[in-house]
Design an enzyme around this catalytic site. Sequence first.
Site, PDB file in Angstrom:
ATOM      1  N   PRO A 239     -29.138 -26.867  55.688  1.00 56.11           N
ATOM      2  CA  PRO A 239     -28.602 -28.221  55.844  1.00 56.11           C
ATOM      3  C   PRO A 239     -27.858 -28.334  57.169  1.00 56.11           C
ATOM      4  O   PRO A 239     -27.020 -27.493  57.489  1.00 56.11           O
ATOM      5  CB  PRO A 239     -27.642 -28.355  54.651  1.00 56.11           C
ATOM      6  N   MET A 240     -28.181 -29.373  57.945  1.00 55.69           N
ATOM      7  CA  MET A 240     -27.506 -29.596  59.227  1.00 55.69           C
ATOM      8  C   MET A 240     -27.242 -31.089  59.370  1.00 55.69           C
ATOM      9  O   MET A 240     -28.180 -31.900  59.364  1.00 55.69           O
ATOM     10  CB  MET A 240     -28.364 -29.085  60.395  1.00 55.69           C
TER      11      MET A 240
ATOM     12  N   CYS B  42     -19.314 -24.902  56.268  1.00 54.04           N
ATOM     13  CA  CYS B  42     -19.193 -25.706  57.485  1.00 54.04           C
ATOM     14  C   CYS B  42     -17.913 -25.344  58.239  1.00 54.04           C
ATOM     15  O   CYS B  42     -16.822 -25.365  57.678  1.00 54.04           O
ATOM     16  CB  CYS B  42     -19.185 -27.187  57.133  1.00 54.04           C
TER      17      CYS B  42
ATOM     18  N   LYS C 241     -23.266 -22.356  49.471  1.00 55.21           N
ATOM     19  CA  LYS C 241     -23.445 -21.823  50.822  1.00 55.21           C
ATOM     20  C   LYS C 241     -22.071 -21.467  51.387  1.00 55.21           C
ATOM     21  O   LYS C 241     -21.158 -22.298  51.375  1.00 55.21           O
ATOM     22  CB  LYS C 241     -24.138 -22.837  51.740  1.00 55.21           C
TER      23      LYS C 241
ATOM     24  N   ASN D 219     -28.642 -16.002  56.256  1.00 59.47           N
ATOM     25  CA  ASN D 219     -28.684 -17.103  57.221  1.00 59.47           C
ATOM     26  C   ASN D 219     -27.944 -16.685  58.495  1.00 59.47           C
ATOM     27  O   ASN D 219     -26.952 -15.975  58.435  1.00 59.47           O
ATOM     28  CB  ASN D 219     -28.036 -18.338  56.576  1.00 59.47           C
ATOM     29  N   GLY D 220     -28.471 -17.127  59.630  1.00 65.90           N
ATOM     30  CA  GLY D 220     -27.789 -16.873  60.899  1.00 65.90           C
ATOM     31  C   GLY D 220     -28.659 -16.188  61.921  1.00 65.90           C
ATOM     32  O   GLY D 220     -29.066 -15.036  61.719  1.00 65.90           O
ATOM     33  N   ASP D 221     -28.976 -16.888  63.019  1.00 63.83           N
ATOM     34  CA  ASP D 221     -29.680 -16.314  64.183  1.00 63.83           C
ATOM     35  C   ASP D 221     -31.093 -15.829  63.873  1.00 63.83           C
ATOM     36  O   ASP D 221     -31.601 -14.931  64.549  1.00 63.83           O
ATOM     37  CB  ASP D 221     -28.880 -15.157  64.789  1.00 63.83           C
TER      38      ASP D 221
ATOM     39  N   GLY E 185     -31.735 -22.494  60.437  1.00 61.17           N
ATOM     40  CA  GLY E 185     -31.162 -23.764  60.875  1.00 61.17           C
ATOM     41  C   GLY E 185     -31.619 -24.097  62.274  1.00 61.17           C
ATOM     42  O   GLY E 185     -32.670 -24.700  62.487  1.00 61.17           O
TER      43      GLY E 185
END
Length: 309
Positions: free
Chosen positions: A4-5, A88, A127, A188-190, A212
């Site tokens: 989600p962004m 977030c 999340k 999640n991440g990179d 993302g």
Amino acid sequence: MLAPMAGITDQPFRNLCCRMGAGLAVSEMVSSNPKVWKTDKSKRRLVHDDTVGIRSVQIAGSDPEELAFAAKINADNGAQIIDINMGCPAKKVNKKLAGSALLKEPSLVKEIVNSVVDAVDIPVTLKIRTGWCENTRNGIEIAKIAEESGIQSLVVHGRTRNDFYKGNAEYDTIKAIKASVSIPVVANGDITTAEKAKQVLNYTGADAIMIGRGAQGRPWIFREINHFLATGQHLAAPSLEEVRSIVIEHVKDLHRFYGEFMGVRFARKHVSWYMQTHEQGKAFRSIFNALEQPTEQLGALNMYFDNLT
């Protein structure tokens, strides 16, 4: 999965990513505060019926009762999964003790999760980040609270809140969280390539990965990863004609979804991401960003791809 962004994972982009191979695309964050639901932005985020695939809606806030009410309203409006945002890092979210600021308050995390899980009959997911800062990485503690409270799946971004998006994501904490709970854990991440996806899955033992920023301007990354994980072979890059088709249909969807005025403006940032890998893209972006009409944008895109061909 597509992360989600805010301002990015709207319905047109979620639908596109699902068609490109994403198993799940999570909506933009919806505030749990009913006072803001009457804005055009919130109204668009509260409609889920036309979404392709499983409809997962992310909610944010800090009041357990408000979050439970928001979860119920979204479920009634067609959501099939409720995701709670505790990841977030934005200051305007954190100053209201929402997003990743909640990681500093494990007792409130428990209260929120219990309240939301009890409010709906659909799965609730969570999340998080690895912690608030380097000295307070409490991801394992939060993960155990989540599991005990009925959370069905947990996404972990491999940074603390204080890291924002700087430096490199770390996966040691995700690996430790996965080892500490029995519910599915999503890394999640990179993750921006098929090889990185495989490395992260293998290293962390995670059940899935969430992408993302790696999907911005490259929605086909999902099918590339799926193919690589299944075969060990790289999928051929999309042809120029396919990229043209994807970009133009995406821009048309944005015009339809937002209307002419806002659709043109949302199209600008997505087209900018699509053009980042093209040598001629920088010059074109400055031209494209000055256009005010949908027909002008579509004409300019067709001319751009004609020239590339």
